[in-house]
Write a protein that holds these residues in place. Structure first.
Motif, mmCIF file in Angstrom:
data_model
loop_
_atom_site.group_PDB
_atom_site.id
_atom_site.type_symbol
_atom_site.label_atom_id
_atom_site.label_comp_id
_atom_site.label_asym_id
_atom_site.label_seq_id
_atom_site.Cartn_x
_atom_site.Cartn_y
_atom_site.Cartn_z
ATOM 1 N N ASP A 305 -75.839 -84.357 43.806
ATOM 2 C CA ASP A 305 -75.277 -83.020 43.618
ATOM 3 C C ASP A 305 -76.024 -81.997 44.471
ATOM 4 O O ASP A 305 -75.425 -81.254 45.264
ATOM 5 N N ALA A 306 -77.341 -81.966 44.331
ATOM 6 C CA ALA A 306 -78.136 -81.007 45.112
ATOM 7 C C ALA A 306 -77.939 -81.257 46.604
ATOM 8 O O ALA A 306 -77.775 -80.319 47.392
ATOM 9 N N THR A 309 -74.623 -79.936 48.273
ATOM 10 C CA THR A 309 -74.665 -78.509 48.594
ATOM 11 C C THR A 309 -75.627 -78.243 49.754
ATOM 12 O O THR A 309 -75.295 -77.523 50.697
HETATM 13 MG MG MG Z 1 -73.875 -79.753 44.559
#
Ligand code: MG
Ligand code: ADP
Length: 358
Positions: A305-306, A309
């Protein structure tokens, strides 16, 4: 929109070619969360899984006034706030990716997110001064984390917690604000996987608003012709330029997490221009680098997830290096309809796109 009160509830049992499966969907973490269990999921297990999602929401949502994150934001510039071990884990990992991406991913992006209001009722293009003011408050280096400690000398002070001093988080300046929208869903997916393991579940698909975890082994098609050979999961990759559910290709994978960040997830249009929700921490505007979407695969959904982005914000070159350095696979989809990937697991199906390997 965030209220846990209105639940979209769908429980169905189906006999698919892949054997018995059931699924349940509810709104949590600001998005539609769907869990599909193969081999007959028990209602109590669904109950446990969704309760866990709501627990995490109560720690990490900026839309709940009483969440731990909201309390840290209100205490910005004033005092450190005790945090749960879960939130501490997420904040530490967020800081790791902030550092690794040189601030392109920044968990203190809150003031900027609030200013744009993308995904809310009144998004608008802010003016210069507003952007400058918000940008001045975005800086992960001014998030102070202090780890939990067992303080043996002050057993009296810490009597209630058995001498255990809780972790704290502190934003150094007033007006600073955390926003964990780019990492919390990944953490949540990992927590659900822990519960599935404990429950002895063999196969499941978790989809937290596009933050996917394919868990266990995909049940083989029930057919003597196909035999009972092990099959991989297939995860479709949305064509960002087409309707939802129209795929540009798919990944074939064993157990892993698959997370996409794209311009089409949350956006608004003003004067014919599209403004999406991944913000450039240098300009204060949505990232513009020719990318439509980045898909990351990794065993940890929090990392995926991190990274989705961070890699989106960094772009093809630096983003590709960051993904590889963290053992993650990446698929980049560009406005010029090229798809760049190093992943041998990816199959292109939409002939409108061209595949570029690296
Ligand atoms: Mg993300
Ligand atoms: P999604 O929420 O669709 O899964 P992402 O994981 O890419 O997509 O997260 C985007 C969200 O993260 C935004 O809605 C915002 O809350 C937050 N965000 C936006 N820009 C950044 C950034 N540069 N660094 C960290 N978080 C960001």
């Amino acid at each position: 929109m965030y209220a846990a009160l209105f639940l979209v509830f769908s429980l169905f049992s189906a006999c698919t070619p892949e054997g018995r499966s059931s699924a349940r969907s509810e709104l949590a973490l600001g998005t539609l969360c769907r869990i599909e269990l193969f081999g007959g999921g028990k209602p109590e297990l669904y109950g446990r899984l969704f309760s866990r999602l709501y627990e995490i929401e109560r720690m990490m949502s900026v839309n709940l006034a009483d969440s731990e994150v909201s309390r840290i934001n209100r205490a910005a510039g004033i005092a450190p706030v005790p945090v749960s071990p879960e939130l501490f884990t997420v904040l530490e990992r967020a800081v790791y990716f902030a550092e690794a991406s040189d601030g392109a991913f920044d968990p203190t992006v809150g003031p900027l997110v609030g200013l744009w209001g993308i995904g809310g009722d009144n998004p608008k293009v802010p003016d210069r001064e507003e952007i400058e003011a918000a940008l001045a408050l975005v800086n992960w280096k001014e998030l102070e984390l202090s780890g939990p400690a067992v303080d043996e000398t002050s057993a009296v002070d810490g009597a209630e917690t058995g001498g255990h001093v809780s972790a704290t988080a502190f934003l150094r300046r007033r007006g600073m604000a955390l926003d964990l929208g780019a990492i919390a869903k990944g953490f949540a997916a990992d927590e659900l996987v822990k519960l599935l393991r404990e429950a002895g579940t063999k196969s499941a698909v978790i989809d937290l608003g596009g933050n996917i975890y394919v868990y266990g082994t995909r049940p083989p098609p029930r057919s003597f012709l196909s035999g009972f050979k092990k099959t991989k999961w297939r995860v479709g990759i949305q064509n960002p330029l087409d309707d939802r559910g129209a795929y540009a290709g798919y990944l074939e994978l064993d157990e892993t997490s698959v997370v996409t960040s794209g311009v089409y997830e949350r956006f608004f249009t003003e004067n014919g221009k599209r403004y999406h929700h991944i913000l450039d921490t240098r300009t204060g505007f949505p990232v513009e680098n020719g990318l439509l979407a980045v898909t990351i695969t990794a065993p940890s959904s929090m990392d995926a997830d991190a990274l989705s982005t961070a890699v989106f914000a960094l772009g093809r070159e630096k983003g590709g290096v960051l993904a590889a350095a963290n053992g993650a696979g990446a698929v980049f989809m560009f406005e010029d309809k090229t798809i760049h990937t190093s992943s041998a697991d990816f199959t292109l199906t939409d002939t409108g796109y061209r595949l570029v390997e690296f």
